[in-house]
Design an enzyme around this catalytic site. Sequence first.
Site, PDB file in Angstrom:
ATOM      1  NE  ARG A 135      64.552 -62.564 -31.418  1.00  0.00           N
ATOM      2  CZ  ARG A 135      65.370 -61.555 -31.132  1.00  0.00           C
ATOM      3  NH1 ARG A 135      66.513 -61.781 -30.519  1.00  0.00           N
ATOM      4  NH2 ARG A 135      65.035 -60.310 -31.450  1.00  0.00           N
ATOM      5  CB  VAL A 175      61.851 -57.726 -27.797  1.00  0.00           C
ATOM      6  CG1 VAL A 175      63.001 -58.684 -28.081  1.00  0.00           C
ATOM      7  CG2 VAL A 175      61.145 -58.105 -26.503  1.00  0.00           C
ATOM      8  CB  SER A 176      66.356 -54.624 -29.923  1.00  0.00           C
ATOM      9  OG  SER A 176      66.315 -53.522 -29.068  1.00  0.00           O
ATOM     10  CB  ALA A 177      65.421 -56.034 -34.972  1.00  0.00           C
TER      11      ALA A 177
END
Length: 407
Positions: A40, A74-76
């Site tokens: 990530r 960038v989403s959680a």
Amino acid sequence: MAETSIGESAQLRAALVDTLRDKGMVTSALVEAAIRAVPRHWFMPAGTPTEVAYGYDSSVVTKRDQDGMAISSVSAAYIQARMLELAELRPGMTVLEVGSGGLNAAYLAEVVGPEGRVVSIDIDPEIIDLASTALDATGYSSRVRVLVADAEHGVPDEGPFDAIIVTVGAWDIAPAWLDQLASDGVLVLPLIMNGVTRTIGFRRDGDHLASTSAEVAGFVPMQGAGRHADQVLELADTTGGKVKLAFDSGAPPDLIQLNGVLDADAAEFWSGVTVSHGISFADLHLWLAWYLDGFGRLAADEGSALAARKRWLPFAVVRGAGLACLVLRDAMQGAGAEFGARAYGRDGQVAAAALIEQIQAWDRAGRHTPPTFAYWPAGGDRSQIRADATVMNKTHGVVTISWPTSS
């Protein structure tokens, strides 16, 4: 890319997956394996702290506009995981991602496997370049096709898609998405409904879409042809601070009546409806967005008088020359918090009464059972809409909500 060692990233990734499973955001082996596999931190902007990159609920802005507003992020992790689950993905599927960044596309590639296909599009060439670089660095570039495109127009020479995942806030569902969605396909998108967003998993059901599940989540808004502009009213308060009231659609007429509405002292009215500490009441906001005429979102400068008065929530209702915002106070005998209305202006008490009425209606009929949604594109047979459904008009169709009676 965040700087971190291989061992540290693996440890943080494993801890993140454990948290996602414990909280019910990851429920399938396929999604779990994907999140365990993808590094990530490689998809984060330079300088992003490692603990943020692997945070459960940390979203990271990747680009802002000239006014400082986030236009890409960038989403959680929990949002990404839940959207992957809502899409009901399987190996071998063909998937479209609307709103690129690279990370979610890598997750998709892992889930659908080498026999599947992932297409990821974004309207911004800079974002596509960043996504391409990260996908190449992590070994996914051969498994994901990234394109600069305005999603409103679909993707030429692609499809049908077994699933379409939209990772930007959408005010409506583009006809092109339905044209390119398989006959039994799933569409997952953050749908904006009168200023309140729910990420909804939809599946085709004949000539319309029916929801399978929904989650609370917020996203940066859609750009391009699918962008929807709010009507915004700016008010000054007694300190000179600015308060903005935004209407998604159906703004009340004669908003000029609200000039000076914040000059006088406010009055507070209370509903008798309480919520325990630590319990979500997000569905109250959704209820108000659907059933309260004159509903808008409220924002206040930090130095404004409104902001200085604590425990107000960013929602309000307008009636004539009156404004009432949603507020909280400690409930009696430590029973959590009580909902109320803070009223301003000549018609403030009328606005407060309307707000209180809907808080109490939600307490009776909406707080104990989640709603279901459906989307009926233009040209569909709307005679089949459920009798208990409430209808909200969109540009290309209508969305409905049904709130089952609690058993």
